[in-house]
Scaffold this motif. Sequence first.
Motif, PDB file in Angstrom:
ATOM      1  N   LEU A   1      12.714  38.084  80.805  1.00 18.53           N
ATOM      2  CA  LEU A   1      12.940  37.485  79.382  1.00 18.53           C
ATOM      3  C   LEU A   1      14.363  36.909  79.343  1.00 18.53           C
ATOM      4  O   LEU A   1      14.776  35.711  79.016  1.00 18.53           O
ATOM      5  CB  LEU A   1      13.020  38.456  78.300  1.00 18.53           C
ATOM      6  N   ALA A   2      15.363  37.770  80.022  1.00 18.72           N
ATOM      7  CA  ALA A   2      16.757  37.196  80.269  1.00 18.72           C
ATOM      8  C   ALA A   2      16.837  35.745  81.039  1.00 18.72           C
ATOM      9  O   ALA A   2      17.581  34.895  80.823  1.00 18.72           O
ATOM     10  CB  ALA A   2      17.573  38.317  80.789  1.00 18.72           C
ATOM     11  N   LEU A   3      16.271  36.007  82.013  1.00 15.19           N
ATOM     12  CA  LEU A   3      16.210  34.583  83.190  1.00 15.19           C
ATOM     13  C   LEU A   3      15.418  33.424  82.566  1.00 15.19           C
ATOM     14  O   LEU A   3      16.150  32.403  82.302  1.00 15.19           O
ATOM     15  CB  LEU A   3      15.204  35.081  84.417  1.00 15.19           C
ATOM     16  N   VAL A   4      14.288  33.468  81.742  1.00 15.78           N
ATOM     17  CA  VAL A   4      13.674  32.597  81.055  1.00 15.78           C
ATOM     18  C   VAL A   4      14.621  31.893  79.863  1.00 15.78           C
ATOM     19  O   VAL A   4      14.736  30.700  79.787  1.00 15.78           O
ATOM     20  CB  VAL A   4      12.452  32.742  80.455  1.00 15.78           C
ATOM     21  N   LEU A   5      15.316  32.810  78.950  1.00 16.35           N
ATOM     22  CA  LEU A   5      16.340  32.266  78.127  1.00 16.35           C
ATOM     23  C   LEU A   5      17.547  31.665  78.571  1.00 16.35           C
ATOM     24  O   LEU A   5      17.737  30.835  78.068  1.00 16.35           O
ATOM     25  CB  LEU A   5      16.546  33.710  77.097  1.00 16.35           C
ATOM     26  N   THR A   6      18.034  32.298  79.691  1.00 16.21           N
ATOM     27  CA  THR A   6      19.031  31.663  80.367  1.00 16.21           C
ATOM     28  C   THR A   6      18.871  30.477  80.731  1.00 16.21           C
ATOM     29  O   THR A   6      19.360  29.160  80.741  1.00 16.21           O
ATOM     30  CB  THR A   6      19.754  32.457  81.645  1.00 16.21           C
ATOM     31  N   ALA A   7      17.450  30.133  81.591  1.00 12.72           N
ATOM     32  CA  ALA A   7      17.016  28.581  81.914  1.00 12.72           C
ATOM     33  C   ALA A   7      16.968  27.794  80.651  1.00 12.72           C
ATOM     34  O   ALA A   7      17.256  26.592  80.776  1.00 12.72           O
ATOM     35  CB  ALA A   7      15.681  28.814  82.535  1.00 12.72           C
ATOM     36  N   LEU A   8      16.576  28.464  79.459  1.00 10.28           N
ATOM     37  CA  LEU A   8      16.523  27.361  78.530  1.00 10.28           C
ATOM     38  C   LEU A   8      17.774  26.756  77.986  1.00 10.28           C
ATOM     39  O   LEU A   8      17.774  25.507  77.516  1.00 10.28           O
ATOM     40  CB  LEU A   8      15.925  28.018  77.296  1.00 10.28           C
ATOM     41  N   ASN A   9      18.801  27.472  78.485  1.00 12.93           N
ATOM     42  CA  ASN A   9      20.078  26.950  78.129  1.00 12.93           C
ATOM     43  C   ASN A   9      21.048  26.235  79.197  1.00 12.93           C
ATOM     44  O   ASN A   9      21.873  25.852  78.988  1.00 12.93           O
ATOM     45  CB  ASN A   9      20.939  28.276  77.575  1.00 12.93           C
ATOM     46  N   LEU A  10      20.411  25.900  80.502  1.00 17.34           N
ATOM     47  CA  LEU A  10      20.970  25.401  81.541  1.00 17.34           C
ATOM     48  C   LEU A  10      20.963  23.665  81.418  1.00 17.34           C
ATOM     49  O   LEU A  10      21.298  23.187  82.355  1.00 17.34           O
ATOM     50  CB  LEU A  10      20.439  25.830  82.996  1.00 17.34           C
ATOM     51  N   ARG A  11      20.335  23.087  80.493  1.00 16.43           N
ATOM     52  CA  ARG A  11      20.219  21.681  80.451  1.00 16.43           C
ATOM     53  C   ARG A  11      20.563  21.219  78.996  1.00 16.43           C
ATOM     54  O   ARG A  11      20.727  19.857  79.003  1.00 16.43           O
ATOM     55  CB  ARG A  11      18.878  21.240  80.732  1.00 16.43           C
ATOM     56  N   PRO A  12      20.336  21.709  77.963  1.00 16.39           N
ATOM     57  CA  PRO A  12      20.615  21.254  76.522  1.00 16.39           C
ATOM     58  C   PRO A  12      22.126  20.501  76.567  1.00 16.39           C
ATOM     59  O   PRO A  12      22.286  19.546  75.763  1.00 16.39           O
ATOM     60  CB  PRO A  12      20.503  22.429  75.621  1.00 16.39           C
ATOM     61  N   ALA A  13      23.051  21.127  77.109  1.00 19.69           N
ATOM     62  CA  ALA A  13      24.270  20.445  77.329  1.00 19.69           C
ATOM     63  C   ALA A  13      24.218  19.046  77.800  1.00 19.69           C
ATOM     64  O   ALA A  13      25.350  18.175  77.323  1.00 19.69           O
ATOM     65  CB  ALA A  13      25.313  21.288  77.975  1.00 19.69           C
ATOM     66  N   ILE A  14      23.283  18.741  78.580  1.00 18.17           N
ATOM     67  CA  ILE A  14      23.313  17.352  78.974  1.00 18.17           C
ATOM     68  C   ILE A  14      22.279  16.424  78.231  1.00 18.17           C
ATOM     69  O   ILE A  14      22.723  15.455  77.660  1.00 18.17           O
ATOM     70  CB  ILE A  14      22.808  17.314  80.450  1.00 18.17           C
ATOM     71  N   SER A  15      21.089  17.154  78.385  1.00 16.38           N
ATOM     72  CA  SER A  15      20.079  16.190  77.471  1.00 16.38           C
ATOM     73  C   SER A  15      20.151  16.243  75.931  1.00 16.38           C
ATOM     74  O   SER A  15      19.881  15.176  75.322  1.00 16.38           O
ATOM     75  CB  SER A  15      18.544  16.774  77.826  1.00 16.38           C
ATOM     76  N   GLY A  16      20.939  17.152  75.356  1.00 17.32           N
ATOM     77  CA  GLY A  16      21.155  16.994  73.905  1.00 17.32           C
ATOM     78  C   GLY A  16      22.280  16.054  73.635  1.00 17.32           C
ATOM     79  O   GLY A  16      22.270  15.639  72.392  1.00 17.32           O
ATOM     80  N   LEU A  17      22.883  15.417  74.380  1.00 17.76           N
ATOM     81  CA  LEU A  17      24.078  14.770  74.171  1.00 17.76           C
ATOM     82  C   LEU A  17      23.683  13.377  74.082  1.00 17.76           C
ATOM     83  O   LEU A  17      24.159  12.624  73.148  1.00 17.76           O
ATOM     84  CB  LEU A  17      25.169  14.826  75.242  1.00 17.76           C
ATOM     85  N   GLY A  18      22.817  12.930  74.868  1.00  9.42           N
ATOM     86  CA  GLY A  18      22.548  11.415  74.739  1.00  9.42           C
ATOM     87  C   GLY A  18      21.865  10.882  73.314  1.00  9.42           C
ATOM     88  O   GLY A  18      22.239   9.943  73.102  1.00  9.42           O
ATOM     89  N   PRO A  19      21.048  11.636  72.737  1.00  8.26           N
ATOM     90  CA  PRO A  19      20.574  11.084  71.521  1.00  8.26           C
ATOM     91  C   PRO A  19      21.870  10.801  70.536  1.00  8.26           C
ATOM     92  O   PRO A  19      21.457  10.095  69.551  1.00  8.26           O
ATOM     93  CB  PRO A  19      19.634  12.242  71.154  1.00  8.26           C
ATOM     94  N   VAL A  20      22.935  11.566  70.585  1.00  9.58           N
ATOM     95  CA  VAL A  20      24.074  11.278  69.538  1.00  9.58           C
ATOM     96  C   VAL A  20      25.229  10.853  70.240  1.00  9.58           C
ATOM     97  O   VAL A  20      26.180  10.740  69.651  1.00  9.58           O
ATOM     98  CB  VAL A  20      24.290  12.482  68.887  1.00  9.58           C
ATOM     99  N   LEU A  21      24.908  10.185  71.618  1.00 10.96           N
ATOM    100  CA  LEU A  21      26.482   9.828  72.153  1.00 10.96           C
ATOM    101  C   LEU A  21      26.843   8.597  71.416  1.00 10.96           C
ATOM    102  O   LEU A  21      28.071   8.597  71.283  1.00 10.96           O
ATOM    103  CB  LEU A  21      25.778   9.139  73.534  1.00 10.96           C
ATOM    104  N   ALA A  22      26.309   7.598  70.710  1.00  9.24           N
ATOM    105  CA  ALA A  22      26.863   6.800  69.968  1.00  9.24           C
ATOM    106  C   ALA A  22      27.513   7.160  68.670  1.00  9.24           C
ATOM    107  O   ALA A  22      28.788   6.747  68.696  1.00  9.24           O
ATOM    108  CB  ALA A  22      25.771   5.749  69.293  1.00  9.24           C
ATOM    109  N   GLU A  23      27.331   8.318  68.185  1.00  2.79           N
ATOM    110  CA  GLU A  23      28.102   8.864  66.984  1.00  2.79           C
ATOM    111  C   GLU A  23      29.275   9.516  67.608  1.00  2.79           C
ATOM    112  O   GLU A  23      30.330   9.486  66.865  1.00  2.79           O
ATOM    113  CB  GLU A  23      27.171   9.883  66.206  1.00  2.79           C
ATOM    114  N   VAL A  24      29.146  10.164  68.937  1.00  2.00           N
ATOM    115  CA  VAL A  24      30.245  10.993  69.394  1.00  2.00           C
ATOM    116  C   VAL A  24      31.356   9.855  69.630  1.00  2.00           C
ATOM    117  O   VAL A  24      32.430   9.893  69.419  1.00  2.00           O
ATOM    118  CB  VAL A  24      29.705  11.942  70.399  1.00  2.00           C
TER     119      VAL A  24
END
Length: 424
Positions: free
Chosen positions: A38-61
């Motif tokens: 469970l710890a490994l899977v939850l960690t994996a969930l958090n290894l890309r949002p820092a990148i893929s979550g930025l693009g949609p709001v980059l214009a506002e940033v």
Amino acid sequence: MGLLQKDRTPPRRSVVRDRPPTGHPDVPARRGRWLLALALVLTALNLRPAISGLGPVLAEVRRDLGMSATVAGLLTSVPALCFAVFGLTAPRLAGRFGPARVVLVGLAAVSAGLGLRALAPNTAVFLATSALALGGIAVGNVLMPVLVKRFFPDRLGLVTGLYSMGLALGTAAAAALTIPITRALGDNWRLGLAGWAVLAGLALVPWLVAAPRLRGGDARLTAGTRREADPPPRVSRSPVAWALAVFFGLQATAAYITMGWLPQIYRDAGVSASTAGLLLALVMGMSAPLSFVVPALATRLRTQGPIVIAVGLCGLVGYLGLWLAPAAGAWVWAVLLGVSNTAFTVALTMIGLRARTGAGVIRLSAFAQSVGYLISVPGPLLVGALNGATGGWSAPLALMLALLLAQVCCGVLAGRNRCVEDGH
């Protein structure tokens, strides 16, 4: 209970020598294995949002921070650079503190970096806090295969599939949900990005609970790493390591090009912006179920060349389709590129298979990922430059086809039944 049943993997001479059996002191008890999985899977969930979550709001940033177009463009290359630089520190940190502790601290850095990034008053602070989060992600990238090799030696394919699926889901979820979260919170991009810091914080819980159970195995791996590192194997002189590093780098190049440019390719062909976004989500989302299947299959094969060729052929057809009929077969090409994107999972699986010892996996993972991410840096920039120079996508797609052919060749070499300890 069926999820963690033992893989019926036929013994393979170059892989199984260092696998401790179930009941070995490094293999957690049944309940501990569920918690660690469970710890490994939850960690994996958090290894890309820092990148893929930025693009949609980059214009506002950019608007709120006064970020220049040049800096915004460089943000596409910063993750790969951080992964390469910080990933090199992972073996030394793991040798001193143990890989599980380093991953836990790295996850805390991800949560802190994303939270502080949401509060950034200017571009410099935004970049610095992003680097903090990406540094935590980098050590997680390198050490996750190590933890799977050490604590799940008899379930290597299955658990690699689980955390690879977590990576894919985290990537797709951040890309798809950042805008809805931002809108639900008053069109505030800071709150939208801060939500992913909360998710990373929640992922710390199973690690903290599991820490006492892992202390013994982590200490043994730390001690083993120190013993085996004197003198250290020269991974940089291993043809297997270089083949795997170049394969990793070329598949990462394809992934970053896809994330950065695929929607524009579709839009230039007449596909609507919303549909282009859905097509990209399909490409990234395809990795989730396939990432669960591919590692289990790869570990059952003596060599991984056939899988490398199969996913590569899907990519070749997908690129040719984008070249010849991008709009007419848009959904078909997206599915094929989604299958091709599982080359990342194949690369992660091979990291665990191409070294016999935990210390060997640490060094191979750090080398292959650091070199690989450096290789991936110029790809998206070069594709953009070719598009700008030619005014179309024929030259960029020709380049992508050539890189994919090279990726298949390197993957076949990396997939041979050899280990870095063999020295050839």
